[in-house]
Scaffold this motif. Structure first.
Motif, short mmCIF file in Angstrom:
data_model
loop_
_atom_site.label_atom_id
_atom_site.label_comp_id
_atom_site.label_asym_id
_atom_site.label_seq_id
_atom_site.Cartn_x
_atom_site.Cartn_y
_atom_site.Cartn_z
N GLU A 252 0.83 -1.20 0.00
CA GLU A 252 0.00 0.00 0.00
C GLU A 252 0.86 1.26 0.00
O GLU A 252 2.08 1.20 0.19
N SER A 253 0.20 2.37 -0.23
CA SER A 253 0.89 3.64 -0.37
C SER A 253 1.73 3.93 0.88
O SER A 253 1.28 3.74 1.99
N GLY A 254 2.97 4.38 0.65
CA GLY A 254 3.82 4.77 1.77
C GLY A 254 4.63 3.63 2.38
O GLY A 254 5.35 3.84 3.35
N CYS A 255 4.54 2.42 1.81
CA CYS A 255 5.26 1.31 2.44
C CYS A 255 6.74 1.30 2.04
O CYS A 255 7.53 0.54 2.58
N GLY A 256 7.13 2.18 1.08
CA GLY A 256 8.55 2.30 0.76
C GLY A 256 8.96 1.74 -0.59
O GLY A 256 10.15 1.55 -0.85
N LYS A 257 8.01 1.54 -1.48
CA LYS A 257 8.32 0.96 -2.79
C LYS A 257 9.20 1.89 -3.62
O LYS A 257 10.26 1.48 -4.12
N SER A 258 8.76 3.14 -3.75
CA SER A 258 9.53 4.07 -4.57
C SER A 258 10.91 4.32 -3.96
O SER A 258 11.91 4.42 -4.68
N LEU A 259 10.95 4.41 -2.66
CA LEU A 259 12.22 4.68 -2.00
C LEU A 259 13.19 3.51 -2.18
O LEU A 259 14.40 3.72 -2.31
N THR A 260 12.66 2.29 -2.23
CA THR A 260 13.51 1.14 -2.52
C THR A 260 14.13 1.30 -3.91
O THR A 260 15.34 1.14 -4.09
N PRO B 42 15.79 11.27 -2.36
CA PRO B 42 15.13 12.55 -2.59
C PRO B 42 15.78 13.75 -1.90
O PRO B 42 15.71 14.84 -2.41
N GLN B 43 16.38 13.63 -0.76
CA GLN B 43 16.95 14.82 -0.13
C GLN B 43 18.10 14.40 0.77
O GLN B 43 18.34 13.23 1.01
N GLU B 44 18.80 15.41 1.27
CA GLU B 44 19.99 15.11 2.06
C GLU B 44 19.67 14.32 3.32
O GLU B 44 20.49 13.55 3.80
N1 LIG Z 1 10.90 13.63 1.79
C1 LIG Z 1 10.51 12.79 2.77
N2 LIG Z 1 10.68 13.12 4.06
C2 LIG Z 1 10.30 12.28 5.04
N3 LIG Z 1 9.75 11.08 4.83
C3 LIG Z 1 9.55 10.70 3.57
C4 LIG Z 1 9.92 11.53 2.47
N4 LIG Z 1 9.60 10.89 1.32
C5 LIG Z 1 9.06 9.72 1.68
N5 LIG Z 1 9.03 9.60 3.03
C6 LIG Z 1 8.55 8.45 3.80
O1 LIG Z 1 8.94 7.30 3.11
C7 LIG Z 1 7.86 6.39 3.06
C8 LIG Z 1 7.92 5.61 1.78
O2 LIG Z 1 7.72 6.44 0.69
P1 LIG Z 1 7.61 5.86 -0.78
O3 LIG Z 1 7.51 7.02 -1.70
O4 LIG Z 1 8.72 4.90 -1.01
O5 LIG Z 1 6.24 5.08 -0.71
P2 LIG Z 1 5.55 4.21 -1.84
O6 LIG Z 1 5.46 2.83 -1.33
O7 LIG Z 1 6.22 4.42 -3.13
O8 LIG Z 1 4.10 4.81 -1.85
P3 LIG Z 1 3.16 5.18 -3.11
O9 LIG Z 1 2.50 3.91 -3.46
O10 LIG Z 1 2.23 6.18 -2.54
O11 LIG Z 1 4.04 5.71 -4.18
C9 LIG Z 1 6.61 7.21 3.21
O12 LIG Z 1 5.69 6.56 4.03
C10 LIG Z 1 7.06 8.46 3.90
O13 LIG Z 1 6.73 8.39 5.26
#
Ligand SMILES: Nc1ncnc2c1ncn2[C@@H]1O[C@H](COP(=O)(O)OP(=O)(O)OP(=O)(O)O)[C@@H](O)[C@H]1O
Ligand code: SF4
Ligand SMILES: [Mg+2]
Lengths: 305, 323
Positions: free
Chosen positions: B44-52, B61-63
């Motif tokens: 689900e949204s926010g679980c960290g997929k994009s960040l992985t 995304p940032q420092e």
């Molecule tokens: N710039 C940021 N500052 C602080 N926390 C962040 C930032 N960007 C993302 N996060 C945290 O990282 C978590 C994971 O974000 P990510 O974008 O990887 O989610 P996702 O699984 O790709 O969700 P979605 O399906 O909505 O794209 C988010 O729950 C958020 O709490």
């Protein structure tokens, strides 16, 4: 593109008509110009004399008609003080102002673009803090005061630079700094904030994903986008430039348009003042047209609308 | 499909170090992608997929965000150990990525051709074609109509679906080994989504890339993927072949996700059908992260995190029920 330019030209003409009317009627609203121009001990005879000489005897609307008809033919009235056509005086002073604006602009741009970019790249870093300080000082320092301080230090105290009038290149230094400082703060902060925005954009992310180098990201992908808001706020800067020029030229006794405007106000030379304001408006509209064309060149979304 | 993994992510931790605390957005992710395979990453949204995905490319995304632990192995080389310059050689050439929103992922002030050239120019052409010929060719591969005209056009002159094809063309321009597609169709019209998915599948087969396919949508997983990894609150909770996961989901979270797939495909809403909220990433529990919402939670679930165990062929799950 031609349609776009034509559109801008038509808008410009409409704006010019509005400016002319406003200038004319505001001039009349502040009272009968004759009362302002005559010395306090003038007789009723002097008064009538002057009214006739300046063709001020008809109704305000009649006067406006005469003014517009003359204006279209390039006659913006005769200066009371100089007893010469106002436009002639304007054009004799114009080159002096035009000589001062480019150095001031170059100074502003040469400082604003690198400082704006560097402070966006290292947010909170030393350069960012220095340039924030410069910006605050630049915005909060009245430029007549800056001018006077510069004169006091560099001319009066140390005697390094000439304090007033035109002459050699040295004469340009202080007016350029005074006018340039006026512009640099706004420029710099705008470039910084729009750089920050583009650095954070998805297309920059994609460019990085492609493996584009950071140098190309900044100078190619970001800068061109960051300049768009600068160009669209150009009108505001032009306004600043005009007021800045009036103050700077007055402080440094620079015989340009700004100084001329100041004199027209001081000597209640209302035909001259009207003419100067209208010519300024034409000048600004012309510059804005050039900027609009540049804008369309930078932002392809404009070109096809 | 038992070839060696082209991309292996091991125990990856990417955290945000913020003033209000540490957000553990990716907190122990492990998975592998085989050559020529499509691996779905669902959650689900926010679980960290994009960040992985961004951690793999080292484009955080940032420092405040930092990868603090783990390994990202591309053909066995650890990307996290590479220098910035070496990493730039990997991006675009060996790993490409498609972003979610085609409306914002192309630079509005440069032509399509210009943005393609940037990608193409990084690798010399073995057939000696000009950049322009290669650009036209790669646009043809993504089935963009009238490619000769397109290269002179700007992003705003193209529809969303066309732009996403251009982004796809940029991604395949250096024939990468791995493509990461981060919800590439969520921003597209429903009718165009299917076409785009078919295109990706086709490109994947013809170019033999491995795709890491990020999505919310189990329906899309069924259509696109060979295997799937289910992610919850910064970790992978279940991995396995798509058929196996659909027929025999072990983790209660996976079960809930599959149960909430409606017959008619609509959009992302459906994942919310599971009651409750995931835990705060800045204050993760020591035990199972799904325990709050799990109908089968037991005391031991709260005490210790369930390590991944094998529950079938190529099928692992992190749940005390399976252990
Ligand atoms: N710039 C940021 N500052 C602080 N926390 C962040 C930032 N960007 C993302 N996060 C945290 O990282 C978590 C994971 O974000 P990510 O974008 O990887 O989610 P996702 O699984 O790709 O969700 P979605 O399906 O909505 O794209 C988010 O729950 C958020 O709490
Ligand atoms: S470990 Fe326990 S709480 Fe977690 S999913 Fe399994 S049963 Fe539910
Ligand atoms: Mg995402």
């Amino acid at each position: 593109m031609q349609r776009y330019i034509l559109q801008r030209l038509v808008q410009g003409v409409i704006l010019l008509v509005v400016v002319t009317s406003v200038v004319f009627f505001i001039g009349r609203m502040t009272g009968n110009p004759v009362d302002m121009m005559l010395p306090e001990d003038a007789t009723e005879e002097d008064r009538q004399d002057m009214i006739e000489r300046l063709e001020l005897d008809g109704s305000v609307m009649d006067q406006f008609g005469v003014f517009i008809v003359d204006a279209v033919q390039g006659d913006l009235g005769t200066s009371i003080r100089y007893r010469q056509p106002a436009t002639d005086i304007f054009f004799s002073r114009l080159p002096n102002t035009l000589a001062m604006i480019p150095p001031a602009m170059i100074l502003a741009i040469a400082m604003a673009i690198p400082l704006g970019i560097l402070s966006a790249l290292r947010r909170g870093g030393i350069i960012d803090r220095i340039s924030a300080t410069i910006a605050v000082l630049g915005i909060s320092t009245p430029n007549f005061w800056l001018g006077i301080v510069l004169i006091y230090l560099f001319s009066v105290t140390w005697g390094w630079l000439p304090s007033s009038r035109m002459g050699g290149p040295l004469n340009y230094i202080m007016p350029t700094v005074t006018l340039g400082t006026f512009l640099v703060a706004g420029f710099m902060r705008l470039i910084r904030s729009s750089m920050l925005e583009t650095l954070d954009s998805e297309f920059v992310k994609l460019a990085r994903i492609k493996g584009v180098s950071e140098t190309a990201i900044v100078w190619k992908h970001c800068l061109r986008n960051a300049l768009i808001p600068v160009l669209s706020l150009w009108g505001v800067f032009m306004g600043g430039l005009v007021t800045g020029a009036i103050v700077t030229e007055t402080v440094f006794a620079w015989p340009g348009i700004g100084r001329l405007t100041y004199e027209a106000v001081i000597f209640r030379d209302y035909p001259l003042l009207q003419a100067v304001i209208i010519m300024d408006a034409i000048f600004i509209l012309f510059i804005n047209l050039l900027v609009d064309i540049l804008y369309a060149y930078v932002d392809p979304r404009i070109r096809f609308e | 499909m038992d070839s060696a993994p082209v991309l292996e992510v091991r125990n990856l931790h990417t955290h945000f170090f913020l003033r209000r605390g540490v957000v553990k957005a990716v907190d122990g992710v492990t998975f592998s992608l085989k050559r020529g395979e499509v691996l779905g990453l669902v959650g689900e949204s926010g679980c960290g997929k994009s960040l992985t995905a961004l951690s793999i490319l080292r484009l955080l995304p940032q420092e405040a965000a930092r990868t603090v632990e783990g390994q990202v192995l591309l053909d066995g080389e650890d990307l996290l150990a590479k220098s910035a310059g070496e990493m730039r050689e990997v991006r675009g050439q060996r790993i490409a990525m498609i972003l979610q929103d085609p409306q914002t992922s192309l630079n509005p002030v440069f032509s399509i051709g210009n943005q393609l050239h940037e990608a193409l120019a990084r690798r010399p052409d073995e057939r000696g074609r000009s950049l322009r010929e290669r650009a036209v060719d790669v646009l043809r591969q993504v089935r963009l109509a009238a490619p000769e005209q397109r290269i002179g056009q700007y992003p705003h002159e193209l529809s969303g679906g066309m732009k996403q094809r251009v982004v796809g063309a940029i991604a395949i321009s250096c024939a990468p080994e791995v493509m990461i597609a981060d919800e590439p169709t969520t921003a597209l019209d429903v009718t165009i989504q299917l076409q785009y998915l078919n295109l990706l599948k086709e490109l994947q087969t013809s170019l033999g890339m491995g795709i890491l396919f990020i999505t919310h949508d189990f329906g899309v997983v069924a259509r696109m993927c060979d295997r799937v990894a289910v992610m919850y609150a910064g970790r992978i909770v279940e991995t396995g072949p798509v058929r196996e996961i659909f027929d025999n989901p072990v983790h209660p979270y996976t079960q809930a996700l599959i149960a909430s797939v409606p017959k008619l495909r609509d959009t992302a809403e459906r994942l919310r059908a599971i009651e409750g909220q995931p835990p705060a990433l800045s204050d993760l529990p020591v035990g199972c992260r799904f325990a709050d919402r799990c109908p089968h939670a037991e005391p031991r679930c709260l005490e210790k995190y369930p390590e991944a165990v094998s529950v079938g062929e190529n099928h692992t799950a992190s749940c005390w029920l399976a252990a």
